[in-house]
Design a protein around this motif. Structure first.
Motif, short mmCIF file in Angstrom:
data_model
loop_
_atom_site.label_atom_id
_atom_site.label_comp_id
_atom_site.label_asym_id
_atom_site.label_seq_id
_atom_site.Cartn_x
_atom_site.Cartn_y
_atom_site.Cartn_z
N LEU A 191 0.83 -1.20 0.00
CA LEU A 191 0.00 0.00 0.00
C LEU A 191 0.86 1.25 0.00
CD1 LEU A 191 -2.65 -1.23 2.58
CD2 LEU A 191 -3.17 -0.57 0.22
N LEU A 192 1.91 1.25 0.79
CA LEU A 192 2.80 2.41 0.85
C LEU A 192 3.55 2.59 -0.47
CD1 LEU A 192 4.18 1.88 4.47
CD2 LEU A 192 2.54 3.63 3.73
N ASP A 193 4.00 1.50 -1.06
CA ASP A 193 4.68 1.58 -2.37
C ASP A 193 3.77 2.20 -3.42
OD1 ASP A 193 7.01 0.46 -1.40
OD2 ASP A 193 6.61 -1.55 -2.20
N THR A 222 -2.72 6.09 1.01
CA THR A 222 -2.84 6.45 2.42
C THR A 222 -3.94 5.59 3.04
OG1 THR A 222 -2.23 8.73 1.93
CG2 THR A 222 -3.31 8.32 4.03
N PHE A 223 -3.65 4.94 4.18
CA PHE A 223 -4.63 4.01 4.73
C PHE A 223 -4.61 4.02 6.25
CE2 PHE A 223 -0.79 1.55 4.85
CZ PHE A 223 -0.94 0.63 5.88
N LYS A 250 5.82 -1.78 11.80
CA LYS A 250 7.17 -2.15 11.36
C LYS A 250 7.38 -1.79 9.89
CE LYS A 250 8.23 -5.90 14.60
NZ LYS A 250 8.51 -7.36 14.75
N ALA A 251 6.37 -2.06 9.06
CA ALA A 251 6.48 -1.73 7.64
C ALA A 251 6.59 -0.22 7.44
CB ALA A 251 5.28 -2.29 6.89
N ARG A 252 5.78 0.53 8.17
CA ARG A 252 5.84 1.99 8.07
C ARG A 252 7.22 2.52 8.47
NH1 ARG A 252 3.48 5.26 12.94
NH2 ARG A 252 5.36 4.20 13.72
N LYS A 299 6.54 7.52 5.36
CA LYS A 299 5.98 7.14 6.66
C LYS A 299 4.60 7.76 6.92
CE LYS A 299 10.63 6.61 8.51
NZ LYS A 299 10.71 5.24 8.02
N ASP A 300 4.23 8.75 6.13
CA ASP A 300 2.93 9.40 6.34
C ASP A 300 1.78 8.61 5.73
OD1 ASP A 300 4.20 11.46 7.64
OD2 ASP A 300 4.37 12.70 5.83
N GLY A 301 2.09 7.53 5.03
CA GLY A 301 1.03 6.78 4.34
C GLY A 301 0.13 5.99 5.26
N PHE A 302 0.65 5.57 6.43
CA PHE A 302 -0.19 4.88 7.41
C PHE A 302 -0.70 5.93 8.38
CE2 PHE A 302 -0.34 2.29 11.50
CZ PHE A 302 -1.63 1.85 11.27
#
Length: 422
Positions: free
Chosen positions: A176-178, A182-183, A206-208, A214-217
Motif C-alpha cells: 500500500l505504501l509503495d 494512504t490508509f 514495522k512496515a511503516r 511514513k505518512d502513508g499509514f
C-alpha cells in the motif's frame, strides 16, 4: 512465511479476557458523547444480523460467547486512559469523560438466543439484541461483534493458526505504501481475535518504520491500539447516528439534522461523513452548499466505489465548490487491488483519498489442514440500531443486499425517498 513465536495456536484456547474499555473503535466514543449531549434518555434496541445464511454457529460457541459477556462488567476507563484521551482526542469534553470514567457495561442488557437447526441440535443460528438507553448500549456493538468472531474461531472453526500474520500485515502495508495509498486500519469489528489485531498493527508499524513514505499509514480505528502503539485514533460518525435521528424526526431532513447536530458539537474536528445511510443520492439532496463547505471528507461504504468519486466531483461542481479541497475515504470491502485502482482514479481526477481497511487486514487466514492454501472464511456479521423510542430504524445503503431493518419500514422509507424497491 515464517511463523510468529510470540503467539502460538494454543492461544486460541486461552481464557478470553476483555483487555480495556478502549478496545473498540473511536466512533463509538464520539457517538456516545453526541448521545450524551442530545439524547441521554432515548431507549433503543440493537439487532444482530448474520449475512451468510448458510454458515452455522455451534451451540458451544454461543454458550462461550454468552459466558464471556460477564467479563465486560469488569472493565472501566483508567486514569491513564483518560489522560491519553484528553491529550489525543481534544474534542472530548470533561463532562463526557467524567461519565465515561463512571461507565460500566451491563451484561443484562444483552439477550443471546441459540436457535438449533432441524438436522443438528448442536448447530444453528443466533439471535442477539441489546436493549437499554442509547447512551449505555451504544458501546456494545463493536466489542460484541469482535467477541463473537473470537468465540467462533476458538470453538466452531479451529482449522487455522497465527502463522505469518505479522509478516503478512507488514507485506500488505508495504504494498500500500509503495502504491502511495494512504490508509488506516479499521479491523476491530470482524477481527479473528484480539491477538490477530495486535499482530497486524505491529506488522503495519514495522512496515511503516522501514518505508521511506511514513505518512502513508494514518492510524487505527481501535483506541486501545492507538494508545499502545502511539498512533492516530481514527473515526467520526456512524450510520446509526443518521438512523437514530431519522427515526426520531420521521425521516424529514434526516441527513441534514444529523449533520447539523454533529457539527454543532464537534465543529471542524470530526467532519468526515458517510453518505449512504439512505443512499448517496438521497444524502446529496440535503447536502447543500453550507454543509458541503463545512464537511471536509466524504466516506464511501457501499455500492460501486468506482462511481463514487466522479459523482462526488459533479456534486461539488454543481454547488460551486472546489472538490480538490475535499477528500474521500473508501472503506467497503477493500484489498490492495481495489485500493490501488481507486487511488489511481482519484489521482487522475485530482481528488484526495484514503482507505479504511478492515477484514482484509485482521481476518485474512488460510486453512491449516490444506497446507495454508485454501482461504479460511471470515464471518460476515453486523449489529445495527433496530429501534429508538419505539420507532423502527432502517439503513438503505447503496447496495441492495445491505438493507437493514423491518422490511415494511424499509419499503416505506424507500417510497418516501423515491428509491426503487429492488
Amino acid at each position: 512465511m515464517a511463523g510468529n513465536t510470540s503467539v502460538s495456536a494454543l492461544d486460541v484456547q486461552s481464557d478470553f479476557k476483555v483487555v480495556s474499555i478502549l478496545d473498540t473503535d473511536l466512533y463509538k466514543f464520539t457517538m456516545q458523547q453526541a448521545i450524551f449531549e442530545y439524547y441521554p434518555t432515548a431507549q433503543v434496541v440493537y439487532r444482530f444480523t448474520h449475512r451468510d445464511k448458510q454458515r452455522r454457529f455451534s451451540r458451544v460457541c454461543i454458550e462461550k460467547f454468552r459466558e464471556s459477556l460477564n467479563d465486560f462488567a469488569e472493565v472501566q476507563l483508567t486514569q491513564d486512559e483518560r489522560a491519553w484521551l484528553q491529550d489525543n482526542c481534544k474534542y472530548f469534553k470533561p463532562a463526557y469523560l467524567d461519565y465515561l470514567q463512571s461507565y460500566r457495561f451491563k451484561p443484562e442488557q444483552i439477550s443471546v438466543t441459540f436457535v438449533p437447526s432441524s438436522d443438528d441440535p448442536d448447530m444453528g443460528s443466533v439471535k442477539i439484541e441489546a436493549k437499554g438507553t442509547w447512551l449505555e448500549t451504544v458501546l456494545w456493538e463493536v466489542p460484541l461483534m469482535a467477541c463473537l468472531c473470537e468465540m467462533y474461531f476458538r470453538y466452531a472453526d479451529q482449522d487455522w493458526d497465527y502463522t505469518g500474520q505479522e509478516e503478512q500485515a507488514a507485506h500488505k502495508a508495504t504494498c500500500l505504501l509503495d502504491a502511495r495509498c494512504t490508509f488506516s486500519e479499521f479491523g476491530t469489528r470482524r477481527r479473528r481475535s484480539f491477538a490477530t489485531q495486535d499482530l497486524v498493527v505491529k506488522g503495519i508499524v514495522k512496515a511503516r518504520d522501514a518505508h521511506e513514505w511514513k505518512d502513508g499509514f494514518f492510524g487505527t480505528s481501535n483506541v486501545y491500539f492507538a494508545m499502545r502503539y502511539n498512533l492516530n485514533a481514527i473515526g467520526t460518525v456512524a450510520h446509526e447516528w443518521f438512523m437514530g435521528n431519522a427515526a426520531l424526526f420521521d425521516y424529514k431532513d434526516a441527513a441534514g439534522t444529523a449533520l447539523d447536530l454533529w457539527s454543532k458539537l464537534y465543529g471542524d474536528s470530526l467532519s468526515v461523513t458517510l453518505t449512504d445511510t439512505f443512499s448517496t443520492e438521497v444524502f446529496y439532496r440535503e447536502f447543500d452548499n453550507r454543509r458541503a463547505n463545512q464537511w471536509k471528507t466524504l466516506r464511501q461504504d457501499s455500492g460501486d466505489p468506482k462511481v463514487f468519486a466522479p459523482r462526488a466531483k459533479q456534486m461539488y461542481e454543481d454547488l460551486g465548490i472546489d472538490y480538490k479541497q475535499k477528500a474521500i475515504i473508501f472503506s467497503d470491502g477493500l484489498d490492495f487491488k481495489k485500493a490501488k485502482e481507486l487511488n489511481e482514479q482519484c489521482q487522475q481526477l485530482g481528488f484526495k483519498c484514503s482507505f479504511g481497511i478492515g477484514t482484509w487486514l485482521t481476518n485474512d487466514f488460510k486453512k491449516k489442514s490444506g497446507g495454508y492454501k485454501e482461504q479460511s472464511k471470515a464471518l460476515n456479521i453486523v449489529i445495527k440500531l433496530g429501534s429508538i423510542d419505539g420507532k423502527e430504524c432502517v439503513k438503505i445503503s447503496d447496495e441492495i443486499t445491505k438493507n437493514t431493518g423491518v422490511p415494511e419500514v424499509v419499503a416505506k422509507v424507500k417510497e418516501m425517498y423515491q428509491i426503487p424497491l429492488s
